[in-house]
Design an enzyme around this catalytic site. Structure first.
Site, short mmCIF file in Angstrom:
data_model
loop_
_atom_site.label_atom_id
_atom_site.label_comp_id
_atom_site.label_asym_id
_atom_site.label_seq_id
_atom_site.Cartn_x
_atom_site.Cartn_y
_atom_site.Cartn_z
N SER A 147 -48.03 32.04 8.53
CA SER A 147 -48.70 33.16 9.18
C SER A 147 -48.37 33.14 10.68
O SER A 147 -48.48 32.10 11.32
CB SER A 147 -50.20 32.99 8.98
OG SER A 147 -50.88 33.97 9.71
N ALA A 148 -47.94 34.30 11.21
CA ALA A 148 -47.40 34.33 12.57
C ALA A 148 -48.41 34.01 13.66
O ALA A 148 -48.06 33.42 14.68
CB ALA A 148 -46.79 35.71 12.84
N CYS A 160 -74.24 26.57 9.62
CA CYS A 160 -74.78 27.65 10.45
C CYS A 160 -73.67 28.53 11.01
O CYS A 160 -73.92 29.65 11.38
CB CYS A 160 -75.58 27.08 11.61
SG CYS A 160 -77.02 26.22 11.05
N ASN A 198 -56.36 22.64 7.97
CA ASN A 198 -56.76 23.46 9.12
C ASN A 198 -57.96 22.89 9.86
O ASN A 198 -58.13 23.14 11.04
CB ASN A 198 -57.06 24.89 8.66
CG ASN A 198 -57.96 24.93 7.44
OD1 ASN A 198 -57.75 24.20 6.47
ND2 ASN A 198 -58.96 25.77 7.49
N GLN A 243 -50.80 25.99 8.97
CA GLN A 243 -51.11 25.22 10.17
C GLN A 243 -49.93 24.35 10.62
O GLN A 243 -49.90 23.87 11.76
CB GLN A 243 -52.32 24.30 9.91
CG GLN A 243 -53.62 25.04 9.69
CD GLN A 243 -54.17 25.67 10.95
OE1 GLN A 243 -53.85 25.27 12.07
NE2 GLN A 243 -55.01 26.68 10.79
#
Lengths: 392, 142
Positions: free
Chosen positions: A201-202, A327, A153, A181
């Site tokens: 994952s859609a 960060c 990813n 991905q």
């Protein structure tokens, strides 16, 4: 306020395509029946789910009964790994994965370690590839699962999935891949690649958030993650999220029927982006492999500056990207992926991921290159590290 | 995530740059942690900070904290400047997210470190810095 907004964080999520939303809409209002009910509007929902299941199965060359709907990619990963681990504990308690997996896999493996399972985390090389020899050497008599992501990813690296599948099959070990991905970016045939379980994952391919699926090859021994009713053939309880399942089906159909066109377009844009950045910004590096990467993924490190300040500056220009800097993650360390490919902390802090999608254009790319050049120069002018370099 | 004041100081940081013949220079932080601040001071015979500049490698709040710290000490007597606290920096910035508080600490330390450098070079002591040890004051990643 802002004249235009350029979204280059398509690996984080994508907008829903209009056709997808339209396909979903009736299932919120008119076609609201519970698919487990026997009356006609229940049957209507049941049919819609089965049509979606068929669409998903087709794109991997799987059977419809091998597709199970879940609430997201993370649930699919959790289910695959915990489900295999608990169902096959008598056979063994060793799992092999890599250091650059998504946290849904890494943290699940860490959880299982606390339950007494043993996990090997494979190293990756400077481009993010696992080493197949190390994989072979890590296999033990009690290895029950290999879980390696299809494509990363952060840096987009596409793993040698066919080779991993072959090794797993020869050794009789289940092979799970987190393909969250990869779907819509890489053609996948679960039989050719010897994949036993695959997560998706859609919302990564222009479908809705909150819906995913797990492919489970017929015959694979797996425990359920969520116990309850008889939904999903007794394997995943909970009333089916019908409109979202419909949306996932429509989205995957669209994503995979246009996959060549999509890849060609995104690859061209990515190359333009990378060239633009290297032509205009010095002390930049591309993370990941130049060719074997997701078509829309570009990940850079800009030395002497920090990622969050790049993101804030981009946002001020109406550009959305992401970074592996500590960060921005809220943790102490920069991205585990960038550290695993061997980057020192100070360089990993200056990372920027830009991920292109179907709605990006050449003009977007040129605008981003122009603005990023100014931003990097501005931040470097403020940086004491850049100063030292000048003095040397 | 950030207050308007933080974004203002990030967008238009005050006093960026270096002072070539600075009377005191302080550098704190660590590239490994993702932030370094360097502060340059020009101090006149009356011990007034006539000019101050900074250079910072870091996130938005690190840049804004440095900028604000320079504004807060510019024109001040060194004995007042040494009292700058990280809380004062946070307050002046209209608040910082909890995970970013260390940026304000770094700004306070950068100022102290620069004042200490000035004191050392001029064989002076500044109240509050008598036992200052720049090595010990190194911040750890957090």
């Amino acid at each position: 306020m802002m004249s235009k907004y350029i979204y280059m964080d398509n690996a984080a999520t994508t907008p829903i395509k209009r056709e997808v939303l339209e396909a979903m809409m009736p299932y919120f209002t008119d076609k609201y029946g519970n698919p487990s009910s026997i009356y006609s509007i229940g049957g209507q929902s049941r049919n819609a789910i089965e049509r979606a299941r068929e669409k998903v199965s087709k794109v991997f060359n799987a059977k419809p009964q091998e597709i199970f709907f879940t609430s997201c990619g993370s649930e699919s990963d959790n289910w695959a790994i915990k489900g295999i681990a608990y169902a096959n504990r008598k056979r063994g308690n060793h799992i092999i994965t890599s250091k650059i997996e998504h946290h849904a896999v890494l943290h699940t493996c860490q959880y299982l370690e606390k339950q007494g399972f043993r996990v090997t985390y494979l190293d990756v090389d400077e481009y993010g590839f696992i080493n197949l020899d190390q994989l072979k050497e890590s296999i033990r008599d009690d290895t029950i699962l290999i879980s390696i992501m299809f494509a990363n990813n952060e840096i987009g690296t596409i793993q040698p999935i066919a080779e991993i599948g072959k090794i797993a099959k020869e050794k009789g070990i289940y092979f799970h891949t987190d393909a969250v991905q990869a779907i819509g970016n890489v053609k996948i045939d679960v039989n050719e690649l010897n994949i036993d379980l695959l997560s998706l994952s859609a919302h990564k391919f222009y479908g809705p958030k909150g819906i995913g699926a797990l492919y489970i090859r017929q015959g694979v021994k797996i425990d359920p993650l969520i116990s309850g009713g008889a939904q999903e053939r007794n394997r995943r309880a909970g009333t089916e999220n019908v409109p979202y399942i419909v949306g996932l089906g429509k989205a995957i159909e669209l994503a995979c029927e246009n996959i060549d066109e999509h890849n060609e377009k995104l690859t061209k844009l990515r190359k333009r982006l990378i060239k633009g950045i290297f032509d205009n910004i010095d002390y930049a590096r591309l993370n990941g492999d130049e060719e074997k990467r997701l078509p829309g993924n570009a990940n850079f490190c800009f030395r002497f500056i920090e990622g969050e300040s790049i993101l804030l500056s981009l946002d001020m220009e109406g550009i959305a990207g992401s970074s592996g800097s500590a960060c921005t993650s809220g943790s102490l360390d920069p991205s585990h992926v960038l550290l695993a490919i061997g980057l020192p902390h100070e360089i990993a802090h200056g990372s920027l991921r830009l991920t292109l999608g179907d709605f990006n254009t050449e003009e977007d790319v040129d605008y981003v290159v122009e603005k990023l050049t100014e931003i990097v120069a501005r931040l470097r002018a403020m940086s004491p590290l850049y100063d030292e370099r000048r003095e040397r | 995530m950030y207050s308007e004041k933080v974004m203002d100081h990030f967008r238009n940081p005050r006093n960026v740059g270096e002072i070539e013949d600075a009377d005191g220079i302080g550098e704190v932080g660590n590239p490994k942690c993702g932030d370094i601040m360097k502060i340059y001071l020009k101090i006149n015979d009356d011990e007034i900070i006539e000019d101050v500049k900074f250079e910072t490698f870091g996130c938005g709040s690190a840049i804004a904290s440095s900028s604000m710290a320079t504004e807060l000490i510019k024109g001040k007597n060194i004995n007042d400047a040494v009292e700058l606290s990280n809380k004062a920096v946070i307050e002046a910035l209209g608040g910082l997210p909890p995970v970013k508080v260390h940026c304000s600490v770094l700004a306070e330390q950068a100022v102290k470190s620069a004042l200490y450098d000035y004191a050392q070079k001029n064989h002076k002591t500044i109240k509050g810095l008598e036992n200052y040890n720049p090595e010990e004051d190194e911040i750890h990643c957090h």
